[in-house]
Write an enzyme that holds these catalytic residues in place. Structure first.
Site, mmCIF file in Angstrom:
data_model
loop_
_atom_site.group_PDB
_atom_site.id
_atom_site.type_symbol
_atom_site.label_atom_id
_atom_site.label_comp_id
_atom_site.label_asym_id
_atom_site.label_seq_id
_atom_site.Cartn_x
_atom_site.Cartn_y
_atom_site.Cartn_z
ATOM 1 N N ARG A 35 0.822 -1.217 0.000
ATOM 2 C CA ARG A 35 0.000 0.000 0.000
ATOM 3 C C ARG A 35 0.855 1.266 0.000
ATOM 4 N NH1 ARG A 35 -5.278 -1.749 3.699
ATOM 5 N NH2 ARG A 35 -6.344 -2.755 1.942
ATOM 6 N N LYS A 196 -18.193 -17.398 2.590
ATOM 7 C CA LYS A 196 -19.634 -17.348 2.851
ATOM 8 C C LYS A 196 -20.420 -16.698 1.714
ATOM 9 C CE LYS A 196 -19.281 -17.296 7.898
ATOM 10 N NZ LYS A 196 -19.690 -16.594 9.142
ATOM 11 N N GLY A 346 -8.098 -7.586 -1.079
ATOM 12 C CA GLY A 346 -8.260 -8.476 0.064
ATOM 13 C C GLY A 346 -7.527 -9.785 -0.102
ATOM 14 N N GLY A 368 -12.953 -4.217 1.046
ATOM 15 C CA GLY A 368 -14.365 -3.886 1.187
ATOM 16 C C GLY A 368 -14.852 -2.891 0.155
#
Length: 389
Positions: A35, A196, A346, A368
C-alpha cells in the site's frame, strides 16, 4: 469519472492527501509495503509540482485513542524510501503538533500526520474534527480507494470544507472497475470465491445480469451443493444462505459454473492426508478445502476465450500448500488469456502476492471498497469528489 488532482495548480499550496497506509507492522517494522508503494506515484507527482504535501491515513483499529502499537511513525521512513524524498512526521493529525509541522513544510516536501483513528471523531465523521483536518490544507486529494467505502471524517467530511479531487491511485482503481464491470469486452467471466455466500450475496445479485459466466468457488460453493440436498461432510456450509444460493442458481441457469471435484482433508492445517473426490461424494469427517484437477481444467476452458475476467475470492485455502493448487492454477489460467483481468483486493490480492501469480491488467488495493463497487453501491469517499468536466 472524477476530476484529477493533476488538473489543479498546486504549486506552493497545502494539499491534504488521504492515503491508505494501513500496513501490517511487526515489532515496529512494516512487513508489507504494497500500500505504501501504491501511494507513491500521487505523492511524488505532487512534490514534483512543488505542493506542500500533507499525508493522512489510518492504521488498524486503535479504538479512538492514541496507542503506540498503531502509530504511523514507522511508516514515515518506508514512505520516504518509496517516494525518494524526506518525509517528516507529526505526532498528531490535528492541533498544535499538526499545525506546527504543516507551518514548517516547504514546497516539494511531505509530512505524514499521526493516525487519524487516534481520535474517536474520525469514524463518527464528526464535523468539528473534519473542519480541523481540513484547516491544515487548501486542497483535498483522496487517493485512498480502499478506505472510500467508509464515511469517515478524513475520507468524506473534509470534502465539505475543501475542493476535493482524486489522486492517481483512486483514478486507476475507478478506471479499472469501470472498464471491467461497466464497459467490458465480452465475454465477461466473473469468479467469486470466499467462505460465505452471505458476505458476497450482493455481489452475486449485481453481477448476474451483467456477466456471461459466473464461476462460484471456495467454501461458498459448498453452500450451493448443500442447498440441493447434497451432503458435504464436515465442510463449511451456511444453512441460512440456502435460499440465496437457490435463487442465484435459478436466475443464473447455464451461466453458473460450480466445482465438479474437490480436494478434501479432515482438518484445515498443513501435513494432512488429502483426497480428491467428486463434489457429491464428500464423506463424513472430511471437508472440501480446494478445487480438484477436473475443476481446474473446467476453469481453464471457460476462461480461454474471455474478453474480460473479474476475480474476487480464492478457490481454496491458499495459505496452506496442500490446498493452494487450485488458486495457483486459476491465477495461471487467467494470466495466460488475452482478457482484461481485474483482481479484487483483500484475500485475492494476498493470494496473488504469496503465490507469485500474474501478470494481470489490474490488482485492486481495495477489499471492502472493491466489494461494494461490485455490489453496485456508490462509495461515499468517491461521491464527494468533484466530477470531471
Amino acid at each position: 469519472m472524477k476530476a484529477s488532482i493533476r488538473d489543479v495548480d498546486v504549486a506552493g499550496k497545502r494539499v491534504l492527501v488521504r492515503e491508505d497506509l494501513n500496513v501490517p507492522l511487526k515489532d515496529g517494522r512494516v512487513t508489507d509495503e504494497t500500500r505504501i508503494e501504491a501511494s507513491a506515484p500521487t505523492l511524488k507527482e505532487l512534490a514534483r509540482r512543488h505542493a506542500r504535501v500533507i499525508v493522512t491515513s489510518h492504521l488498524g483499529r486503535p479504538k479512538g485513542a492514541p496507542n503506540p502499537e498503531f502509530s504511523l511513525e514507522p511508516v514515515a521512513e518506508r514512505l520516504a524510501a518509496r517516494v525518494g524524498l524526506p518525509v517528516s512526521f507529526a505526532r498528531d493529525c490535528v492541533g498544535k503538533a499538526a499545525q506546527d509541522a504543516v507551518d514548517a513544510l516547504q514546497p516539494g516536501h511531505l509530512v505524514l500526520l499521526e493516525n487519524v483513528r487516534f481520535h474517536a471523531e474520525e469514524e463518527k465523521n464528526d464535523a468539528g474534527f473534519a473542519r480541523a483536518l481540513a484547516g491544515l490544507g487548501e486542497v483535498y486529494c483522496n487517493d485512498a480507494f480502499a478506505a472510500s467505502h467508509r464515511a469517515h471524517a478524513s475520507v468524506v467530511g473534509v470534502a465539505g470544507y475543501l475542493p476535493a479531487y482524486a489522486g492517481d491511485l483512486m483514478l486507476a482503481e475507478l478506471h479499472a472497475l469501470h472498464r471491467a464491470l461497466d464497459e467490458p469486452r465480452r465475454p465477461l467471466v466473473a469468479i467469486v470465491g470466499g467462505a460465505k455466500v452471505s458476505t458476497k450475496a450482493g455481489v452475486l445479485r449485481h453481477l448476474l445480469p451483467r456477466v456471461d459466466s459466473l464461476i462460484v468457488c471456495g467454501a461458498m460453493a459448498n453452500t450451493f451443493f448443500a442447498a440441493r440436498g447434497i451432503q458435504m461432510g464436515s465442510s463449511l456450509v451456511e444453512p441460512e444462505a440456502f435460499d440465496e444460493a437457490r435463487n442465484v442458481e435459478r436466475q443464473a441457469g447455464a451461466k453458473l459454473v460450480l466445482p465438479v471435484d474437490g480436494v478434501v482433508a479432515r482438518e484445515m492445517k498443513p501435513g494432512q492426508e488429502t483426497r480428491t473426490v467428486a463434489m457429491d461424494a464428500v464423506e463424513d469427517g472430511w471437508r472440501v478445502l480446494d478445487v480438484g484437477p477436473k475443476t481446474r481444467e473446467l476453469y481453464a476452458r471457460r476462461l480461454r476465450d474471455a474478453g474480460t475476467i473479474v476475480w474476487n475470492g480464492p478457490p481454496g485455502v491458499f495459505e496452506i500448500p496442500e490446498f493452494a493448487a487450485g488458486t495457483r492454477a486459476l491465477g495461471e489460467a487467467i494470466a495466460s488469456t488475452a482478457a482484461y483481468s481485474l483482481v479484487g483486493g483483500g484475500d485475492t490480492a494476498a493470494a496473488v502476492e504469496q503465490l507469485g501469480l500474474g501478470p494481470f491488467s489490474h490488482v485492486s488495493t481495495g477489499g471492502g471498497a472493491t466489494l461494494e463497487y461490485m455490489e453496485g453501491k456508490e462509495l461515499p469517499g468517491v461521491a464527494v469528489l468533484k466530477d470531471e468536466k
